[in-house]
Design an enzyme around this catalytic site. Structure first.
Site, PDB file in Angstrom:
ATOM      1  N   GLY A 110     -61.617 -70.509   3.556  1.00  0.00           N
ATOM      2  CA  GLY A 110     -61.212 -71.861   3.880  1.00  0.00           C
ATOM      3  C   GLY A 110     -61.476 -72.878   2.789  1.00  0.00           C
ATOM      4  N   ARG A 111     -62.348 -72.537   1.861  1.00  0.00           N
ATOM      5  CA  ARG A 111     -62.597 -73.439   0.722  1.00  0.00           C
ATOM      6  C   ARG A 111     -62.922 -72.635  -0.530  1.00  0.00           C
ATOM      7  NH1 ARG A 111     -68.565 -76.185   1.712  1.00  0.00           N
ATOM      8  NH2 ARG A 111     -69.612 -74.370   2.589  1.00  0.00           N
ATOM      9  N   GLY A 143     -61.808 -78.286   2.744  1.00  0.00           N
ATOM     10  CA  GLY A 143     -61.818 -77.350   1.634  1.00  0.00           C
ATOM     11  C   GLY A 143     -62.747 -77.697   0.500  1.00  0.00           C
ATOM     12  N   ARG A 200     -65.728 -58.471   2.903  1.00  0.00           N
ATOM     13  CA  ARG A 200     -66.735 -58.678   3.943  1.00  0.00           C
ATOM     14  C   ARG A 200     -66.455 -57.776   5.144  1.00  0.00           C
ATOM     15  NH1 ARG A 200     -67.761 -64.672   3.341  1.00  0.00           N
ATOM     16  NH2 ARG A 200     -66.788 -65.221   1.378  1.00  0.00           N
ATOM     17  N   ASP A 274     -68.681 -62.436   9.175  1.00  0.00           N
ATOM     18  CA  ASP A 274     -67.847 -62.791   8.032  1.00  0.00           C
ATOM     19  C   ASP A 274     -68.671 -63.172   6.808  1.00  0.00           C
ATOM     20  OD1 ASP A 274     -68.166 -65.088  10.019  1.00  0.00           O
ATOM     21  OD2 ASP A 274     -67.601 -66.189   8.219  1.00  0.00           O
TER      22      ASP A 274
END
Length: 507
Positions: A110-111, A143, A200, A274
């Site tokens: 996401g970032r 982000g 991951r 994650d």
């Protein structure tokens, strides 16, 4: 360590210099070998007026970059989000996972942006930017990463590497004046980090119901990092056995990693699936912490109100996370008894690594079954008296002569003295000479760890454009075992009047 000029620099007119000329070339195996459903090609949002606040030459050397390359405008451009590896488009990868024990569904980078991978003198490394802008997986986030959290990740990766604990590593820290709103207005920053792979548990969880994609991911991961796990010549027929063998190896690596965390008082803070590395690396430094006053149930993350990720819960959480990974492999035809057999070594591997580490930290030539009582009494003593984790171990090596500095760590020296008598009786059964024992203990019991108040001092200086405290901390964390004259403050716990540092998922 190399501290850079913090003055702003422009990157909008830079030539696309190839920082990796003469090497095996850049690529992105993740995007080249996996289907497009695994990622989205998306450019980072580069920082305006970025400045290279700090760079780690030791990590740069892993990529084959010398001092001249680190001074090149193209290096700043790459780390600020406006540069590219030659011929490679950045991607953000998709994954899913369990967060705080609850299935969170689709997540992803996401970032973060995977710039690609390059060949260094000792192998190939993925290069990733963290805090580099929104992606399709940002959900409601912007982000960005703030300077505060970026400094913490940059320092933490060096701290763990210096302790010999497997970790992603930070190459560079870039700051800017771009405003970011968190609890208060802050400024944006980007960490450039490297690892052999950022795959991951969550990447496998995402494809738990899709055999085709799961098989592609398995084949990719095994081919690059676990070739010994491959079973038989037929990928299709032998894939379940290969998956189980991979799971067994990831289980062993994760178990050893948990023992290492416990032995240095490290709390991850967000052990979601994650955030678990398939390679057994420490991944994603958010609300982490090295304990000062020991509490077995210490929770470093203020967002973790139920204490799911407390220090004493970390091994069990890792085992739970591995079980979720195992469940995702059933789509490949893996049978439950085979998956359970692959998970079974966790406890024995963890205890073997933990007891071996405790023997070294106590200065014992070996660990005997009866030593478990001595170890349990140690943790009970530290917990009841809130003794400093790091110094309690470090000063133990000096208790053969004058034990006063060690006893000073305890509110009730008499109880500590009773434990020490038991310990010294055990040492009497060990043939190693005391000078040799002390030298060995000092090689495994660090004097310097990344305490929260030290990180906070570096953050506050960095927010004023001063990287000198980052530089000093990096030097000490690179070799945390060697005592440095005049460095006493870096070894001390926070004083009673030091403001507490609260870290949360926003950190």
């Amino acid at each position: 360590m190399r501290r850079t000029d913090p003055s702003p620099s422009r990157t909008d007119a830079l030539a696309p210099d190839d920082l990796f000329a003469g090497q095996a070339g850049a690529g992105c195996s993740f995007a080249q070998e996996l289907p497009p459903s695994f990622y989205t090609r998306v450019a980072p949002r580069h920082l305006r007026e970025p400045r290279l606040l700090h760079v780690n030459p030791a990590v740069a050397a892993l990529l084959g970059l010398d001092a001249a390359a680190l001074d090149a405008p193209a290096f700043l451009a790459l780390c600020a989000g406006s540069g590219r590896l030659p011929g490679v488009e950045p991607v953000a990868t998709v994954y899913s996972g369990h967060q705080f024990g609850v299935w969170a569904g689709q997540l992803g980078d996401g970032r973060a942006h995977l710039l690609g991978d390059v060949a260094g003198p000792q192998g190939r490394w993925e290069i990733q930017l963290k805090g580099s802008g929104r992606t399709p997986y940002s959900r409601m986030g912007d982000g960005w990463a703030v300077l505060r959290s970026s400094v913490r990740e940059y320092l933490a990766s060096q701290a763990m590497d210096g302790l010999g604990i497997p970790t992603t590593q930070a190459l560079a820290l870039v700051a800017s004046r771009d405003p970011v709103i968190r609890e208060t207005p802050e400024t944006a920053a980007v960490v450039t980090r490297i690892a052999p792979s950022f795959v991951r548990f969550g990447h496998f969880e995402h494809w738990a119901h899709s055999a085709i994609e799961q098989a592609a991911l398995l084949d990719y991961v095994v081919a690059h990092w676990f070739p010994d796990c491959r079973v038989g010549p037929s990928a299709d027929a032998d894939r379940p056995a290969t998956a189980c063998r991979l799971l067994a190896e990831v289980t062993r690596r994760t178990a050893r990693l948990m023992a290492q965390w416990q032995l240095v008082g490290f709390c991850h803070g967000v052990m979601n699936t994650d955030n678990m590395s398939m390679l057994g690396l420490t991944l994603d430094y958010g609300p982490y912490g090295f304990m000062d006053a020991f509490q077995a149930n210490h929770v470093c993350n203020h967002s973790d109100t139920l204490g799911r990720y407390a220090w004493n819960a970390q091994p069990a959480v890792a085992q739970w996370n591995l079980t979720r990974l195992a469940e995702s492999l059933q789509v490949l035809g893996c049978l439950a008894p085979d998956l359970e057999a692959a998970l079974a070594p966790f406890e024995s591997v963890f205890l073997q690594a933990y007891y071996a580490g405790m023997a070294q930290k106590f200065g014992l030539s070996d660990w005997r079954p009866e030593d478990a009582d001595l170890g349990n009494a140690w943790w009970k003593l530290l917990h009841e008296q809130r003794a400093d984790f790091t110094l309690a171990f470090r000063r133990l090596a000096d208790t053969d002569g004058d034990a006063r500095s060690w006893l000073d760590l305890f509110a009730d020296p008499q109880s500590a003295r009773q434990w020490l008598d038991r310990y010294q009786a055990r040492l009497a059964q060990d043939p190693r000479p005391q000078p040799d024992r002390k030298a060995a203990m000092d090689r495994v019991n660090p004097l310097y760890v990344l305490r929260n108040h030290l990180a906070q001092q570096a953050i506050q200086a960095a927010q004023q454009g001063d990287a000198s405290e980052i530089d000093r901390l990096m030097e000490r964390l690179q070799d945390p075992y060697a005592q440095r004259p005049g460095d006493e403050r870096y070894a001390q716990p926070p004083t009673a009047d030091t403001p507490p540092v609260a870290v949360s998922c926003s950190s």
